[in-house]
Scaffold this motif. Structure first.
Motif, PDB file in Angstrom:
ATOM      1  N   HIS A  61       0.912  -1.079  -0.070  1.00 45.00           N
ATOM      2  CA  HIS A  61      -0.078  -0.030   0.175  1.00 45.00           C
ATOM      3  C   HIS A  61       0.966   1.230   0.195  1.00 45.00           C
ATOM      4  O   HIS A  61       2.133   1.312   0.639  1.00 45.00           O
ATOM      5  CB  HIS A  61      -0.993  -0.078   1.144  1.00 45.00           C
ATOM      6  N   HIS A  67      -4.619   9.585   1.847  1.00 42.77           N
ATOM      7  CA  HIS A  67      -5.381   8.574   1.445  1.00 42.77           C
ATOM      8  C   HIS A  67      -4.318   7.480   1.202  1.00 42.77           C
ATOM      9  O   HIS A  67      -3.380   7.490   0.646  1.00 42.77           O
ATOM     10  CB  HIS A  67      -6.322   8.805   0.244  1.00 42.77           C
ATOM     11  N   TYR A  69      -3.843   3.588  -0.799  1.00 40.82           N
ATOM     12  CA  TYR A  69      -4.248   3.121  -1.809  1.00 40.82           C
ATOM     13  C   TYR A  69      -3.363   1.532  -2.028  1.00 40.82           C
ATOM     14  O   TYR A  69      -2.306   1.427  -1.585  1.00 40.82           O
ATOM     15  CB  TYR A  69      -3.840   3.821  -3.025  1.00 40.82           C
ATOM     16  N   VAL A 105      -5.976   3.437  -7.784  1.00 41.75           N
ATOM     17  CA  VAL A 105      -4.522   3.096  -7.201  1.00 41.75           C
ATOM     18  C   VAL A 105      -3.846   4.056  -7.384  1.00 41.75           C
ATOM     19  O   VAL A 105      -2.743   4.182  -6.384  1.00 41.75           O
ATOM     20  CB  VAL A 105      -4.329   1.545  -7.665  1.00 41.75           C
TER      21      VAL A 105
END
Length: 289
Positions: A61, A67, A69, A105
């Motif tokens: 990730h 945030h 993704y 992503v």
């Protein structure tokens, strides 16, 4: 998937697949292929492009603007189909544009173009990245071509990697796929390294800096491949242990640092591209004529 595109001249023939804009073969006029064939018993890659990260992210990730993704090792471009946008007998250009799939992503509007071109006995593979959005865009980019080991006509002979700058760059060994805080002594002596399969039992040999902008891979008195690098300050050498290939990987970006978190922009050698900005990265390999 569409069939590979073939380009070439009197010295070289190159095939490039739309999937990942990945080179599939690199043959000289005698018909010998110098590129790894993607045998699944070892490794199915041949010459993948690494984008928008090089290497691994913690727990697969990345974090961007607060945030989180999902991001697989080496990013998504190598497993995505590109569009052919230009082709001549000596050149082909594939492009990948941002989409709903990539936004899930990697939340940026980008253009990634891969261009393969031949001139004489030289192949150049160039990547161009454009930020088409309104925010600064962090990314890593790397090349991952695999060449035969032993090279054609050099069976049973020691193979060397020789740096143009004669340097002895410090060695980095990944720990759990991430970058540790300490470096190891260089395996190069006056710019020379005789490669051995046992060197890769601890995964890739990574040189974060100091390897320079060119090297030669091959056999003294035998076949030699000479590489030059443009805007690619990091170098890695890798093979699946015992496999008959050696990856010579010039990068601008590396795996995340151990303990440093998920933030994409904090990864070593990350490029931060301003809105409207463009960046170019390339390697050239000259083969025996």
């Amino acid at each position: 998937m569409s069939q590979p595109i073939r380009i070439g001249n009197e010295y070289l023939t190159v095939e490039v697949s739309p999937l990942g804009a990945e080179m599939q073969s690199l043959k000289t006029k005698d018909g010998r292929d110098w590129l790894w064939n993607g045998d699944s018993d070892y490794w199915t890659g041949r010459s993948p492009i690494l984008f928008p990260i090089v290497g691994k992210a913690p727990d697969d990730h990345v974090e961007i603007d607060g945030h989180v993704y999902p991001m697989a090792q080496h990013g998504f471009a190598r497993r995505t189909t590109f569009d052919l946008t230009a082709s001549t007998p000596h050149m082909c250009r594939f492009e990948l544009k941002a989409s709903d799939v990539t936004h899930a992503v990697y939340p940026f509007d980008f253009l990634l173009a891969l261009e393969h071109s031949v001139e004489g006995a030289k192949l150049t593979v160039a990547a161009e990245v454009e930020n088409r959005g309104q925010a600064d865009m962090p990314f890593g980019l790397g090349f991952h071509p695999a060449f035969l080991w032993p090279l054609p006509g050099a069976e049973g002979k020691p193979h060397q990697v020789v740096l143009d700058n004669g340097g002895e760059p410090a060695l980095l060994r990944l720990e759990g796929g991430l970058i540790p805080t300490t470096l190891k002594d260089s395996p190069f002596k006056a710019g020379r390294l005789t490669v051995q399969h046992s060197m890769f039992e601890a995964d890739a040999m990574i040189f974060p800096q100091g390897a320079g902008s060119g090297l030669t891979y091959g056999v003294e008195g035998g076949p030699l491949l000479h590489f030059t690098f443009e805007n690619l300050p990091n170098l890695a050498l890798w093979q699946k242990v015992g496999a008959p290939f050696l990856c010579i990987e010039p990068w601008h970006g590396m795996a995340a640092k151990a303990g440093a978190g998920l933030e994409l922009s904090a990864r070593p050698s990350t490029t931060i591209l301003a809105p409207g900005g463009k960046a170019r990265f390339a390697f050239t390999v000259e083969l025996p004529a």
